[in-house]
Motif scaffolding. Sequence first.
Motif, PDB file in Angstrom:
ATOM      1  N   SER A   1       0.821  -1.217   0.000  1.00 28.32           N
ATOM      2  CA  SER A   1       0.000   0.000   0.000  1.00 28.32           C
ATOM      3  C   SER A   1       0.850   1.259   0.000  1.00 28.32           C
ATOM      4  CB  SER A   1      -0.949   0.006   1.207  1.00 28.32           C
ATOM      5  OG  SER A   1      -0.230  -0.043   2.429  1.00 28.32           O
ATOM      6  N   GLY A   2       2.185   1.097  -0.100  1.00 23.55           N
ATOM      7  CA  GLY A   2       3.073   2.245  -0.244  1.00 23.55           C
ATOM      8  C   GLY A   2       3.462   2.930   1.050  1.00 23.55           C
ATOM      9  N   GLN A   3       3.163   2.327   2.186  1.00 23.46           N
ATOM     10  CA  GLN A   3       3.438   2.985   3.458  1.00 23.46           C
ATOM     11  C   GLN A   3       4.934   3.025   3.794  1.00 23.46           C
ATOM     12  OE1 GLN A   3       0.958   4.531   5.184  1.00 23.46           O
ATOM     13  NE2 GLN A   3      -0.267   3.929   3.410  1.00 23.46           N
ATOM     14  N   PHE A   4       5.726   2.179   3.149  1.00 24.16           N
ATOM     15  CA  PHE A   4       7.158   2.152   3.430  1.00 24.16           C
ATOM     16  C   PHE A   4       7.966   3.008   2.457  1.00 24.16           C
ATOM     17  CE2 PHE A   4       6.730  -2.357   5.366  1.00 24.16           C
ATOM     18  CZ  PHE A   4       6.389  -1.800   6.594  1.00 24.16           C
ATOM     19  N   ASN A   5       7.317   3.641   1.505  1.00 22.16           N
ATOM     20  CA  ASN A   5       8.048   4.435   0.507  1.00 22.16           C
ATOM     21  C   ASN A   5       8.910   5.501   1.180  1.00 22.16           C
ATOM     22  OD1 ASN A   5       6.774   2.950  -1.451  1.00 22.16           O
ATOM     23  ND2 ASN A   5       5.319   4.550  -2.044  1.00 22.16           N
ATOM     24  N   GLY A   6      10.172   5.552   0.786  1.00 19.23           N
ATOM     25  CA  GLY A   6      11.072   6.567   1.306  1.00 19.23           C
ATOM     26  C   GLY A   6      11.606   6.294   2.692  1.00 19.23           C
ATOM     27  N   MET A   7      11.358   5.104   3.234  1.00 20.44           N
ATOM     28  CA  MET A   7      11.797   4.819   4.601  1.00 20.44           C
ATOM     29  C   MET A   7      13.176   4.167   4.661  1.00 20.44           C
ATOM     30  SD  MET A   7       8.314   3.674   6.621  1.00 20.44           S
ATOM     31  CE  MET A   7       9.223   3.458   8.148  1.00 20.44           C
ATOM     32  N   GLY A   8      13.778   3.872   3.512  1.00 24.74           N
ATOM     33  CA  GLY A   8      15.168   3.439   3.496  1.00 24.74           C
ATOM     34  C   GLY A   8      15.427   1.988   3.803  1.00 24.74           C
TER      35      GLY A   8
END
Length: 235
Positions: free
Chosen positions: A207-214
């Motif tokens: 669902s894209g919740q980890f986008n940009g979390m490295g």
Amino acid sequence: MAGTAQSPRARYREQTRAEIKEIALRQLAEGGTAAVALTRIAKEVGLSGPALYRYFDSRDALLTDLIRDAYADLAAAVSQAADSLPPGASPRARLRALAGSCRGWAIAQPHRYLLIEGTPVPGYAAPPDTLDSARAVLGPFLPVFEGAAPSAAVRPVVEQMTAWAEADAAVAQWARPRAAGGSEGVALAGAVLAWAHMHGSIGLEVSGQFNGMGHDGDTLLTAQIDSLADAFSLD
């Protein structure tokens, strides 16, 4: 013995149903369950609204078919992962492989994963047989926990799953042959906790919740599965 050949009408009906589901899946991928619209599907297929209802009498009936198909495909992916493991693979390696197969399937088609594991569709009630479909996904996880030694942290879950199997004959009948001679309560607890770990990690990822979390989703899921294996003292 050869199967009975389908009539042209039956083949046409089957092809039309498949086309309807294909369009519905595309709508699902584009905008979620809210985007699945029978009127738009009918127009694309070249049918009138009333004619479409000869194939699916409601949007819920169409969603049910899509849900059954998704569960069947996911169960096939998990079973294939189980069958592909080398002889003598450790329980921890088996657990990792099964969880990885679930993630791989979900990443490849997130719209189908979210249909069966995401936010419930408002007003939709799945028929009872979809429970069997969901169990088919979890079935290969139960034998992994044969001989497991649950830690104090997961013992309350084991106790509740044991009580559940004792109180519900259908659950016991399903779990017993899959527990591989071990405790049904332990096997059920392990499978349910694996499902919770997977759904938490995979659901957030697709669902894209980890986008940009490295971090990488596979690394996170493996860490969670290893922590579960530690909780059950799996080799």
